[in-house]
Design a protein around this motif. Structure first.
Motif, short mmCIF file in Angstrom:
data_model
loop_
_atom_site.label_atom_id
_atom_site.label_comp_id
_atom_site.label_asym_id
_atom_site.label_seq_id
_atom_site.Cartn_x
_atom_site.Cartn_y
_atom_site.Cartn_z
N ASP A 270 3.25 -14.50 4.95
CA ASP A 270 3.64 -15.16 3.69
C ASP A 270 3.30 -14.33 2.46
OD1 ASP A 270 4.53 -17.85 4.69
OD2 ASP A 270 2.48 -17.87 5.47
N ASP A 271 2.13 -13.70 2.47
CA ASP A 271 1.67 -12.95 1.31
C ASP A 271 1.00 -11.66 1.75
OD1 ASP A 271 1.90 -14.92 -1.17
OD2 ASP A 271 1.11 -16.09 0.50
N ILE A 272 1.19 -10.62 0.95
CA ILE A 272 0.53 -9.34 1.18
C ILE A 272 -0.28 -9.00 -0.06
CG2 ILE A 272 0.85 -6.87 1.61
CD1 ILE A 272 3.53 -7.63 2.97
N PHE A 273 -1.56 -8.70 0.14
CA PHE A 273 -2.45 -8.34 -0.96
C PHE A 273 -2.85 -6.88 -0.79
CE2 PHE A 273 -2.74 -12.90 -0.43
CZ PHE A 273 -2.62 -13.36 -1.74
N ILE A 274 -2.44 -6.05 -1.73
CA ILE A 274 -2.69 -4.61 -1.66
C ILE A 274 -3.93 -4.28 -2.48
CG2 ILE A 274 -1.72 -2.33 -2.12
CD1 ILE A 274 -0.11 -3.80 -0.05
N THR A 275 -4.88 -3.55 -1.88
CA THR A 275 -6.08 -3.17 -2.62
C THR A 275 -5.77 -2.14 -3.70
OG1 THR A 275 -6.65 -1.48 -0.95
CG2 THR A 275 -7.64 -3.68 -0.69
N HIS A 276 -4.80 -1.26 -3.42
CA HIS A 276 -4.37 -0.26 -4.41
C HIS A 276 -3.12 0.43 -3.88
CE1 HIS A 276 -6.82 1.99 -1.56
NE2 HIS A 276 -6.33 3.12 -2.02
N LEU A 277 -2.37 1.00 -4.78
CA LEU A 277 -1.05 1.54 -4.42
C LEU A 277 -1.12 3.02 -4.03
CD1 LEU A 277 1.18 -0.31 -7.04
CD2 LEU A 277 1.14 -0.67 -4.56
N HIS A 278 -1.88 3.31 -3.00
CA HIS A 278 -1.85 4.62 -2.36
C HIS A 278 -0.97 4.53 -1.11
CE1 HIS A 278 -5.56 6.94 -4.12
NE2 HIS A 278 -4.59 6.77 -4.98
N GLU A 279 -0.50 5.68 -0.66
CA GLU A 279 0.46 5.73 0.45
C GLU A 279 -0.04 5.05 1.71
OE1 GLU A 279 1.45 9.80 1.05
OE2 GLU A 279 2.86 9.88 -0.64
N ASP A 280 -1.33 5.19 2.01
CA ASP A 280 -1.87 4.66 3.26
C ASP A 280 -2.30 3.20 3.16
OD1 ASP A 280 -3.79 5.65 1.49
OD2 ASP A 280 -5.27 6.00 3.06
N HIS A 281 -1.95 2.55 2.05
CA HIS A 281 -2.24 1.13 1.88
C HIS A 281 -0.97 0.32 1.60
CE1 HIS A 281 -6.69 1.54 1.75
NE2 HIS A 281 -6.33 2.79 1.48
N ALA B 295 -0.19 -1.55 -10.63
CA ALA B 295 1.28 -1.54 -10.64
C ALA B 295 1.81 -0.78 -11.85
CB ALA B 295 1.80 -2.97 -10.64
N GLU B 296 1.25 -1.04 -13.01
CA GLU B 296 1.72 -0.37 -14.22
C GLU B 296 1.48 1.13 -14.16
OE1 GLU B 296 1.25 -4.03 -17.47
OE2 GLU B 296 -0.30 -2.46 -17.35
N PHE B 297 0.40 1.52 -13.51
CA PHE B 297 0.09 2.95 -13.43
C PHE B 297 1.03 3.68 -12.48
CE2 PHE B 297 -2.20 6.65 -11.75
CZ PHE B 297 -2.59 7.27 -12.93
N TRP B 298 1.16 3.21 -11.24
CA TRP B 298 1.89 3.95 -10.21
C TRP B 298 3.41 3.79 -10.31
CZ3 TRP B 298 -0.70 7.61 -7.99
CH2 TRP B 298 -2.09 7.48 -7.85
N LEU B 299 3.87 2.79 -11.02
CA LEU B 299 5.31 2.60 -11.16
C LEU B 299 5.86 3.23 -12.44
CD1 LEU B 299 5.76 -1.05 -9.83
CD2 LEU B 299 5.69 1.12 -8.57
N ASP B 300 5.02 3.94 -13.16
CA ASP B 300 5.42 4.61 -14.40
C ASP B 300 5.22 6.12 -14.22
OD1 ASP B 300 5.80 5.63 -16.94
OD2 ASP B 300 4.63 4.06 -17.95
N ASN B 301 6.31 6.86 -14.12
CA ASN B 301 6.23 8.30 -13.86
C ASN B 301 5.55 9.09 -14.98
OD1 ASN B 301 7.40 8.32 -11.30
ND2 ASN B 301 9.48 8.29 -12.15
N ARG B 302 5.43 8.50 -16.15
CA ARG B 302 4.75 9.21 -17.24
C ARG B 302 3.27 9.44 -16.91
NH1 ARG B 302 6.53 5.24 -22.03
NH2 ARG B 302 5.96 3.80 -20.34
N ASN B 303 2.75 8.66 -15.98
CA ASN B 303 1.33 8.80 -15.62
C ASN B 303 1.07 9.96 -14.66
OD1 ASN B 303 0.32 6.59 -17.17
ND2 ASN B 303 1.23 5.20 -15.66
N GLN B 304 2.11 10.60 -14.18
CA GLN B 304 1.91 11.74 -13.28
C GLN B 304 1.13 12.86 -13.95
OE1 GLN B 304 5.12 13.13 -10.73
NE2 GLN B 304 6.31 11.29 -11.20
N ASP B 305 1.25 12.98 -15.25
CA ASP B 305 0.55 14.05 -15.96
C ASP B 305 -0.97 13.84 -15.98
OD1 ASP B 305 2.96 15.27 -16.50
OD2 ASP B 305 3.19 14.32 -18.46
N SER B 306 -1.42 12.64 -15.63
CA SER B 306 -2.85 12.34 -15.71
C SER B 306 -3.57 12.51 -14.37
CB SER B 306 -3.07 10.90 -16.21
OG SER B 306 -2.61 9.96 -15.25
#
Length: 327
Positions: free
Chosen positions: A140-151, A175-186
């Motif tokens: 029913d629900d998935i709770f992600i600890t963080h948006l890294h590839e192995d999670h 979500a705001e960090f990993w879904l915004d490509n502008r953050n790749q520079d950081s």
């Protein structure tokens, strides 16, 4: 006895001996063929209860990595010495664990493994779920600890979404960090590929309105509360499962190398977004879990990744769950 009788007797003995030898050779070959190694392991799952909640640890795969190369802040030779204390060495084989929780009225999944994003090192989650008696469509629900590839990578497998009806929850900050490509520079080169990979696996859930980031630390479900733990990623989150007097802390990537980072919590890893914050979060989690006696479920602790932590000098030690059939 005449010569002809002796000859017949001797010939019969030779024939019997030859047949016996042939039978031995054939049976040996058959036994050898029957004993050929099959290889591989059974799909990994382990079940226990936190109060009325059934928790099933699931093994998505294992990922060997050069521990000393990826460690940050370790003393010279420290990584090899601490691994050696547990008869281990580099490449250190880290687990990729996820956890299914049957809450009675809802079936939830905490993290999804790597799916195809780690090649042959991941992708075992669906098989483990089915072996444990469930189906991906029942989640029913998935709770992600963080948006890294192995999670989050296991949200898709072989180019298709895995979970037909599940709503995906993750902290708004991650979500705001990993879904915004502008953050790749950081971030460094090691983390830059995570942006397109994560965006691809969450896209089908976003498109169907089943991607719902949350903000704050209010309970998400009765018995399940998020705890902000930034450092490894900007929105890295623990989930605390509680029923009555029993508690389990799903701590995501608080620890990547249990034989190293428990005795020395100051050792970080190259995958950490903010090393000082990640170290502080790890020390806080270890102290709380040890003080309160909580069960801990770790994504990268040796499968099933469930146990307790106890203070040990300046660091901590891991006490794994004792295997039992009576859960």
């Amino acid at each position: 006895m005449n010569r002809r009788a002796l000859s017949r007797m001797f010939g019969s003995a030779l024939c019997f001996s030859s047949l016996a030898s042939l039978s031995f050779v054939v049976s040996t070959q058959l036994a050898s063929a029957a004993a050929q190694a099959v290889g591989g392991q059974a799909p990994g799952y382990y079940r226990m209860h936190i109060g009325r909640f059934e928790v099933t640890a699931l093994l998505d795969g294992t990922h060997p990595f050069q521990a000393a190369k990826l460690a940050v802040g370790a003393k010279p030779g420290e990584i090899d010495e601490l691994l050696g204390d547990q008869e281990l060495k580099s490449p250190f084989e880290g687990m990729i664990n996820a956890f299914l929780v049957n809450m009675g009225d809802r079936l939830i999944l905490i993290d999804t493994g790597a799916g195809n994003l780690y090649g042959k090192d991941g992708g075992g989650l669906v098989g483990a779920i089915k072996a444990a008696g469930y189906a991906p469509d029942a989640v029913d629900d998935i709770f992600i600890t963080h948006l890294h590839e192995d999670h989050a990578g296991g949200l898709m497998l072989d180019g298709k979404p895995v979970f037909a009806k599940a709503v995906v929850h993750v902290s708004k900050r991650d979500a705001e960090f990993w879904l915004d490509n502008r953050n790749q520079d950081s971030v460094g080169d090691l983390l830059k590929p995570f942006f397109p990979a994560i965006q691809k696996v969450v896209a089908p859930y976003v498109a169907t309105g089943r991607f719902k980031p949350f903000d704050g630390e209010a309970a998400l479900l009765p018995g399940l509360t998020p705890m902000a733990a930034p450092g490894h990623t900007p929105g890295h989150t623990y989930y605390l499962l509680q029923d009555g007097a029993q508690s389990m802390l799903f701590w995501g990537d608080t620890v990547h190398m249990q034989p190293v980072q428990l005795p020395d919590p100051d050792v970080a890893i190259e995958y950490d977004w903010d090393v000082p914050l990640a170290i502080a979060a790890r020390k806080n989690a270890l102290a709380i879990a040890a003080n309160k006696g909580w069960w801990v479920a770790g994504a990268h602790v040796s499968f099933p990744g469930i146990g307790h932590v106890r203070g040990d000098g300046k660091g901590y030690r891991w006490i794994p769950a004792n295997y039992t059939l009576n859960r």
